[in-house]
Every structure is written in C-alpha cells, then in structure tokens.
Design a protein around this motif. Structure first.
Motif, PDB file in Angstrom:
ATOM      1  N   TYR A 146       0.830  -1.212   0.000  1.00 60.63           N
ATOM      2  CA  TYR A 146       0.000   0.000   0.000  1.00 60.63           C
ATOM      3  C   TYR A 146       0.866   1.265   0.000  1.00 60.63           C
ATOM      4  O   TYR A 146       0.633   2.195  -0.759  1.00 60.63           O
ATOM      5  CB  TYR A 146      -0.927  -0.022   1.221  1.00 60.63           C
ATOM      6  N   TRP A 147       1.909   1.268   0.843  1.00 61.33           N
ATOM      7  CA  TRP A 147       2.764   2.459   0.961  1.00 61.33           C
ATOM      8  C   TRP A 147       3.561   2.693  -0.310  1.00 61.33           C
ATOM      9  O   TRP A 147       3.838   3.827  -0.691  1.00 61.33           O
ATOM     10  CB  TRP A 147       3.678   2.329   2.176  1.00 61.33           C
ATOM     11  N   ARG A 148       3.937   1.608  -0.948  1.00 62.70           N
ATOM     12  CA  ARG A 148       4.673   1.745  -2.212  1.00 62.70           C
ATOM     13  C   ARG A 148       3.833   2.435  -3.273  1.00 62.70           C
ATOM     14  O   ARG A 148       4.323   3.241  -4.045  1.00 62.70           O
ATOM     15  CB  ARG A 148       5.076   0.364  -2.731  1.00 62.70           C
ATOM     16  N   MET A 149       2.576   2.069  -3.323  1.00 65.30           N
ATOM     17  CA  MET A 149       1.700   2.627  -4.351  1.00 65.30           C
ATOM     18  C   MET A 149       1.430   4.119  -4.127  1.00 65.30           C
ATOM     19  O   MET A 149       1.047   4.832  -5.033  1.00 65.30           O
ATOM     20  CB  MET A 149       0.361   1.863  -4.400  1.00 65.30           C
ATOM     21  N   LYS A 150       1.628   4.600  -2.902  1.00 65.78           N
ATOM     22  CA  LYS A 150       1.372   6.003  -2.587  1.00 65.78           C
ATOM     23  C   LYS A 150       2.576   6.915  -2.862  1.00 65.78           C
ATOM     24  O   LYS A 150       2.447   8.128  -2.851  1.00 65.78           O
ATOM     25  CB  LYS A 150       0.975   6.141  -1.106  1.00 65.78           C
ATOM     26  N   MET A 151       3.758   6.323  -3.083  1.00 69.17           N
ATOM     27  CA  MET A 151       4.953   7.148  -3.322  1.00 69.17           C
ATOM     28  C   MET A 151       4.837   7.912  -4.641  1.00 69.17           C
ATOM     29  O   MET A 151       4.470   7.324  -5.658  1.00 69.17           O
ATOM     30  CB  MET A 151       6.196   6.253  -3.408  1.00 69.17           C
ATOM     31  N   PRO A 152       5.159   9.213  -4.651  1.00 65.15           N
ATOM     32  CA  PRO A 152       5.146   9.922  -5.939  1.00 65.15           C
ATOM     33  C   PRO A 152       6.350   9.527  -6.783  1.00 65.15           C
ATOM     34  O   PRO A 152       7.336   9.007  -6.260  1.00 65.15           O
ATOM     35  CB  PRO A 152       5.233  11.395  -5.518  1.00 65.15           C
ATOM     36  N   GLU A 153       6.261   9.775  -8.090  1.00 73.51           N
ATOM     37  CA  GLU A 153       7.400   9.539  -8.987  1.00 73.51           C
ATOM     38  C   GLU A 153       8.571  10.421  -8.540  1.00 73.51           C
ATOM     39  O   GLU A 153       8.369  11.498  -7.985  1.00 73.51           O
ATOM     40  CB  GLU A 153       6.981   9.899 -10.426  1.00 73.51           C
ATOM     41  N   THR A 154       9.800   9.982  -8.745  1.00 68.90           N
ATOM     42  CA  THR A 154      10.938  10.812  -8.324  1.00 68.90           C
ATOM     43  C   THR A 154      11.039  12.045  -9.222  1.00 68.90           C
ATOM     44  O   THR A 154      10.777  11.977 -10.425  1.00 68.90           O
ATOM     45  CB  THR A 154      12.278  10.038  -8.386  1.00 68.90           C
ATOM     46  N   LYS A 182       7.152  21.038 -14.279  1.00 66.54           N
ATOM     47  CA  LYS A 182       6.049  21.565 -13.466  1.00 66.54           C
ATOM     48  C   LYS A 182       5.553  20.487 -12.499  1.00 66.54           C
ATOM     49  O   LYS A 182       5.370  20.737 -11.320  1.00 66.54           O
ATOM     50  CB  LYS A 182       4.912  22.024 -14.396  1.00 66.54           C
ATOM     51  N   GLN A 183       5.359  19.251 -13.044  1.00 62.44           N
ATOM     52  CA  GLN A 183       4.892  18.132 -12.220  1.00 62.44           C
ATOM     53  C   GLN A 183       5.924  17.801 -11.132  1.00 62.44           C
ATOM     54  O   GLN A 183       5.576  17.540  -9.984  1.00 62.44           O
ATOM     55  CB  GLN A 183       4.647  16.898 -13.099  1.00 62.44           C
ATOM     56  N   ALA A 184       7.201  17.821 -11.528  1.00 60.35           N
ATOM     57  CA  ALA A 184       8.280  17.528 -10.573  1.00 60.35           C
ATOM     58  C   ALA A 184       8.242  18.531  -9.424  1.00 60.35           C
ATOM     59  O   ALA A 184       8.373  18.173  -8.254  1.00 60.35           O
ATOM     60  CB  ALA A 184       9.635  17.572 -11.272  1.00 60.35           C
ATOM     61  N   ALA A 185       8.056  19.814  -9.779  1.00 59.47           N
ATOM     62  CA  ALA A 185       8.002  20.869  -8.761  1.00 59.47           C
ATOM     63  C   ALA A 185       6.811  20.653  -7.828  1.00 59.47           C
ATOM     64  O   ALA A 185       6.929  20.779  -6.606  1.00 59.47           O
ATOM     65  CB  ALA A 185       7.908  22.239  -9.435  1.00 59.47           C
ATOM     66  N   THR A 186       5.653  20.299  -8.411  1.00 59.84           N
ATOM     67  CA  THR A 186       4.446  20.058  -7.600  1.00 59.84           C
ATOM     68  C   THR A 186       4.659  18.884  -6.641  1.00 59.84           C
ATOM     69  O   THR A 186       4.376  18.978  -5.447  1.00 59.84           O
ATOM     70  CB  THR A 186       3.235  19.750  -8.523  1.00 59.84           C
ATOM     71  N   ASP A 187       5.174  17.749  -7.189  1.00 59.66           N
ATOM     72  CA  ASP A 187       5.402  16.557  -6.362  1.00 59.66           C
ATOM     73  C   ASP A 187       6.333  16.846  -5.193  1.00 59.66           C
ATOM     74  O   ASP A 187       6.079  16.473  -4.056  1.00 59.66           O
ATOM     75  CB  ASP A 187       6.008  15.413  -7.208  1.00 59.66           C
ATOM     76  N   MET A 188       7.452  17.523  -5.531  1.00 54.45           N
ATOM     77  CA  MET A 188       8.456  17.761  -4.494  1.00 54.45           C
ATOM     78  C   MET A 188       8.041  18.851  -3.508  1.00 54.45           C
ATOM     79  O   MET A 188       8.499  18.874  -2.389  1.00 54.45           O
ATOM     80  CB  MET A 188       9.823  18.087  -5.127  1.00 54.45           C
ATOM     81  N   LYS A 233       5.118  19.033  -2.231  1.00 49.93           N
ATOM     82  CA  LYS A 233       4.377  18.274  -1.215  1.00 49.93           C
ATOM     83  C   LYS A 233       5.344  17.511  -0.305  1.00 49.93           C
ATOM     84  O   LYS A 233       5.225  17.523   0.908  1.00 49.93           O
ATOM     85  CB  LYS A 233       3.432  17.271  -1.889  1.00 49.93           C
ATOM     86  N   VAL A 234       6.299  16.837  -0.941  1.00 54.21           N
ATOM     87  CA  VAL A 234       7.221  15.979  -0.194  1.00 54.21           C
ATOM     88  C   VAL A 234       8.125  16.799   0.729  1.00 54.21           C
ATOM     89  O   VAL A 234       8.302  16.480   1.897  1.00 54.21           O
ATOM     90  CB  VAL A 234       8.067  15.129  -1.175  1.00 54.21           C
ATOM     91  N   LEU A 235       8.716  17.875   0.185  1.00 59.13           N
ATOM     92  CA  LEU A 235       9.663  18.682   0.958  1.00 59.13           C
ATOM     93  C   LEU A 235       8.979  19.713   1.844  1.00 59.13           C
ATOM     94  O   LEU A 235       9.619  20.369   2.631  1.00 59.13           O
ATOM     95  CB  LEU A 235      10.623  19.420   0.015  1.00 59.13           C
ATOM     96  N   GLN A 236       7.668  19.878   1.647  1.00 60.61           N
ATOM     97  CA  GLN A 236       6.883  20.882   2.365  1.00 60.61           C
ATOM     98  C   GLN A 236       7.456  22.285   2.164  1.00 60.61           C
ATOM     99  O   GLN A 236       7.621  23.062   3.097  1.00 60.61           O
ATOM    100  CB  GLN A 236       6.787  20.524   3.847  1.00 60.61           C
ATOM    101  N   VAL A 237       7.854  22.566   0.916  1.00 56.77           N
ATOM    102  CA  VAL A 237       8.278  23.913   0.535  1.00 56.77           C
ATOM    103  C   VAL A 237       7.563  24.258  -0.758  1.00 56.77           C
ATOM    104  O   VAL A 237       7.087  23.366  -1.467  1.00 56.77           O
ATOM    105  CB  VAL A 237       9.806  24.023   0.322  1.00 56.77           C
ATOM    106  N   GLU A 238       7.514  25.541  -1.072  1.00 53.07           N
ATOM    107  CA  GLU A 238       6.845  25.949  -2.301  1.00 53.07           C
ATOM    108  C   GLU A 238       7.893  26.199  -3.372  1.00 53.07           C
ATOM    109  O   GLU A 238       8.808  26.992  -3.186  1.00 53.07           O
ATOM    110  CB  GLU A 238       6.054  27.227  -2.038  1.00 53.07           C
TER     111      GLU A 238
END
Length: 529
Positions: free
Chosen positions: A231-239, A251-257, A259-264
């Motif tokens: 389940y946790w594997r399926m929730k990981m965003p693409e690198t 743009k997608q990379a910036a959006t994903d990261m 969320k992950v890094l909690q920065v804008e």
C-alpha cells in the motif's frame, strides 16, 4: 529542462534530512528485507528437503543429489538476473514508481506463497514446483534492485545520499536474521510437538511426516513483509529527477516535491527552453552509443565486474555455510540429529553469524560511507576479505582439529563483516549514482545482473568445486576472486558529496554556474510553506 528543474533538483540536493527520507528508506528497504529473506531462507531448508524426499538408501541424511541441490539453490538467481535486466530497462522507460514498483512486490508475494505449495507428493513434482515458483520469485526480487536503489538515490540529498541508499540495502541483514529466527521458532515448535529419535537410532522415524510443513512455513513467511508494504509503495510519488530529466515535466516535478519537501517551488517557464536546448546538444545519448562508451563505458564495466566477483564469494559463502560448519564440526553430525533438530542447529549457526557480523557490517557502511567514501570502503572490504579467506584456507587442517573451530568461525565471520562493510554495500550504492537519469535504472540493472551471474557461479560452482578440489582449495579460489575484485575497484569513480547531475555529467559547466548562483542567492524562489 529549465531553471525550475534545477531548483527542484537543487531543493532535493540541499534539503535537510526529513521524515520523508526515512519513510522512503523503510518502503524501499522492506523490499530488500523480503529479497534477502527469500533468497537465503532456502539454505536453511535444503537438508530438510533431502531428508524428506531423498533419504532411501542414503547413509548421509539430508544430502540432495548435486543437480537437485544446484537447481534449488540457483534457480532464484536465474530469475533475479532476468528481473534486474527487465525491470531496470522498464524503470527508465515507464518511470521508477508507477505500476512497476508495485508489480515487483506482488510478484514476490504470490511466488513466496506458491513456492510453499506443491503439486503432487513425489520428489520430482515437489522440486519442479519449488524451482518454477522460485524462478518467478527471483524475477520479482530482481526488479526490486534497480528500482529501490534508483528511487532512493533520486530522493536523497547530496550530503547523506550514500548512507540512505546503504540503509535500504542494509535491510538485507535483517532479512537474513529474520529468516534464521523464523526457522528457529518453527523447528523448535515442531520438535516439541512431534519428538523423533535421531537418524542413527531410527532412520525412518527420525523424519516425522509433519516436518513437511516446516520448510513450507519458512518459505511462505516471506510473503508477509512484502504484503505489508504494498500500500505504501503505491502512494509514493514519482521521483523528481525522472519527472524532470526523463519525462521532461518540470512543473509536475516541482508540484510533487513541493508536497514531499513541504516547501513551495515556483516555476519560471521562460527559462525552460533556453536550458533545454543546451541539454539536448549532445547530452541525450543512449546506452548503445559511442558517447556512452566514452563517458561511462569503463564505469559500467567496473560496477558490473566488481559486483560479479563479489557475489561469487559472498553467495557461495552464504548458501553453503551449513556445509562449511559441518565440515569443521561446528554443527553436529547429521546422523546424530533428527530432521527438525538439524534445521534448528543450521538456523542457529547462521543466525549467530548474521547477528555478530553480517548485520553490523551493513550498518558500519551506513555510518561511514559519506565520510570515508565509496571507493575507500570497497577497496578496504575486498582487501580484508582476501586476507581472511587465505587465513582460513592456508592453515585449513589446523582449523578442523578439535578445539580450533571457534577461531575458524571468528575469521569466517570477519569475511562477512568486511563484505558488508565493503563491496556488498558499495556495489549496490555506486551504480545508482554515477549514470545519467534516463539510463540510471538500466545501468543499475546491468550491474546487479552481473552480480547475480556471480551468485549463480557461486551457487553452482561451489558445490562442484568442493566435491572436486576440496573445501581448502575452494577457499583459496575465493581468496583469489576477492583479490581480483580489489583490482577492478580502480575502474569505479568516487561519488561522495556530489550531486547526481554533476557525477553523471547531465548538468554541464554552464548549468552548474546557474545552480551555484542560486545557492549563493539563498535560493530565492523556494519559500517555506
């Protein structure tokens, strides 16, 4: 890709160690935990399979015919080799995460359960079923190698990347340890419930019918950790590195990261095309090109051959520990035990080695890899493995004499310690760092497949070498192989403290200047959310 791509990658490179790093280590690491459990638990039950299915007319209880033993021990490696090449290629084509990462895990779960079931009761049917499903189990395990390593290297920051990738690999140690502990618990429980005389008292009654459940339980238990992490594997965003550098969607990379890094991370599209054209001027070469050969050809030869040589020694030692311990008399003679007691004694010996040398070796690498560097650790590991292997082989007769076995076991343990605080970890880490993003997973898969080819040589070759030239000479050969590994290490570059793009040459000098100026100006477009 544009400036925002560099900002995304730079954000990852200079990010402080955060909670998401640890969740990534656990999610990727649980795959490795399962891999090593599944690959090595077979060595705990081969003697039991011999007793249950191949005892008639045997004065040596538990010995399988050599072709059956080689097949049972080696077939998973054939699957792993195929899986590493296939999923390594797929990871660069479809992305590290998508459905590919979950697919490897489900394959492992299904095959683990199925390898504990068998169609029919005669030896041929049992062994055929076991080998068939262990091949597919290996195929799933093979996919985990390039994908886990690449995901972790692309998520990690520059400063502690080596430790993070090594920590994923270090979960192998816990897998080996858990395999031993599950075997100890299962065999102790069955031995208490179904007591039986030892083999030399009554060969027939020494193997109770219920012993057939023991090996199945041990093999099937491997499905559990893989199932838990699905389940946790399926929730990981693409690198971000794949999304930005390969899929070219900054743009997608910036959006994903974000969320992950909690920065804008803001996007500035006008810079995109400018850098994109600079990147495409000769930086989009494929695997089978002259440019790849010139830039990374020797690196790929180095990572593949060092892994190949290491695994010959490492897997032959690991899979045939029980034979070595029996040969020097550390495990009692087979005929003095019943079938389930033998599983218990083999598991206890292997768990002790794992606890005292295998597991600590992995974590020493995690602690020191970003301080000492990959090259130094690999060189040191191969050196000590060579020294200790010769220390076992040359005075071999001395070690077999009564009272000297503990000395043998201590030195033997040290070869494991320096394999893991050495090339077993670094051969996994380095290929995930030194190749370009669009070929990273493929090149890691090729290097790892080289390793599994070595494991197959170890699994098949050790048996025949031991029978034809004896254990002492086999240990001499393993010492020579370790020395060759030391020499080939000189082809592998050091990747400590550099960004992935810097190492692989994906960010050219003019791009690097942009990155540096961004760091100096305090990374103005990244604001804490």
């Amino acid at each position: 890709m544009g400036k925002e791509q560099l900002q995304v990658l730079n954000a990852l490179d200079i990010a402080k160690t955060q909670w998401y790093h640890f969740t990534a280590i656990v999610i990727a690491g649980m795959g490795f935990f399962t891999d090593s459990y599944d690959l090595f638990c077979i060595s705990l039950v081969t003697k039991l399979l011999g007793r249950i299915y191949y005892t008639e007319g045997h004065d040596k209880p538990g010995s399988l015919p050599s072709n059956v033993s080689a097949a049972i021990n080696g077939v998973a490696f054939c699957g792993t080799l195929a899986g590493q090449l296939f999923f390594g290629w797929l990871g660069d084509k479809m992305g590290r995460k998508k459905r590919v990462y979950g697919m490897t895990l489900m394959l492992m779960v299904i095959s683990s359960i199925a390898s504990g079931l068998s169609f029919g009761k005669d030896p041929k049917a049992v062994v055929t079923t076991l080998c068939f499903f262990r091949f597919w189990l290996g195929f799933g395990i093979g996919g985990d190698y390039p994908l886990s390593a690449t995901i972790m290297s692309e998520y990690a920051n520059k400063k502690t990347r080596g430790a993070f990738i090594a920590a994923v690999f270090a979960m192998q140690g816990f897998g080996i340890l858990t395999g031993g502990m599950v075997a100890i618990v299962a065999s102790a429980a069955f031995n208490a419930l179904y007591p039986a005389p030892s083999f030399h008292i009554n060969p027939l009654l020494s193997t109770v019918p219920q012993a057939d459940y023991v090996w199945r339980i041990i093999l099937m238990f491997g499905a559990l950790p893989a199932l838990i992490t699905y389940y946790w594997r399926m929730k990981m965003p693409e690198t971000a590195r794949y999304t930005a550098l390969v899929a070219k969607n900054a743009k997608q990379a910036a959006t994903d990261m974000s969320k992950v890094l909690q920065v804008e991370i803001e996007v500035e599209p006008e810079e995109v095309e400018q850098l994109d054209t600079r990147r495409e001027r000769g930086n989009e070469f494929g695997l089978f090109t002259k440019q790849f050969l010139l830039r990374h050809g020797l690196h790929l030869v180095g990572t593949t051959i060092t892994w190949f040589l290491l695994d010959i020694a490492y897997y032959s030692q690991n899979l045939f520990q029980k034979d070595i311990f029996s040969a020097i008399g550390w495990i009692p003679e087979a005929k003095t035990m019943n079938a389930i007691q033998e599983v218990y004694n083999i598991a206890r010996a292997q768990t002790l080695i794992a606890l005292c040398s295998t597991v600590p070796g992995y974590w020493f690498t995690v602690a020191f890899i970003d301080k000492m560097g990959r090259f130094t650790i690999q060189l040191m590991g191969f050196f000590f493995m060579t020294v200790f292997m010769f220390a076992l082989a040359i005075p071999y007769h001395h070690w077999t004499m009564n009272g000297n076995q503990i000395g043998f076991v201590v030195i033997y343990s040290l070869t494991f310690f320096f394999a893991n605080f050495g090339p077993n970890a670094t051969t996994f880490v380095v290929p995930a760092e030194i190749f370009p993003a669009r070929l990273r997973s493929t090149c890691h898969g090729i290097s790892a497949a080289g390793g599994k080819a070595g494991a197959m040589v170890g699994a098949f070759g050790f048996l025949y070498a031991q029978n034809s030239i004896g254990l002492r000479n086999t240990l001499v050969v393993l010492g020579v192989i370790n020395f060759l590994g030391l020499l080939f290490t000189f082809l592998v570059p050091e990747s400590k403290g550099k960004s992935l793009e810097e190492i692989s040459g994906e960010v050219e000098q003019d791009n690097t200047a942009t990155v540096e100026s961004m760091i100096e100006t305090g990374f103005e477009v990244i604001t804490v959310a």
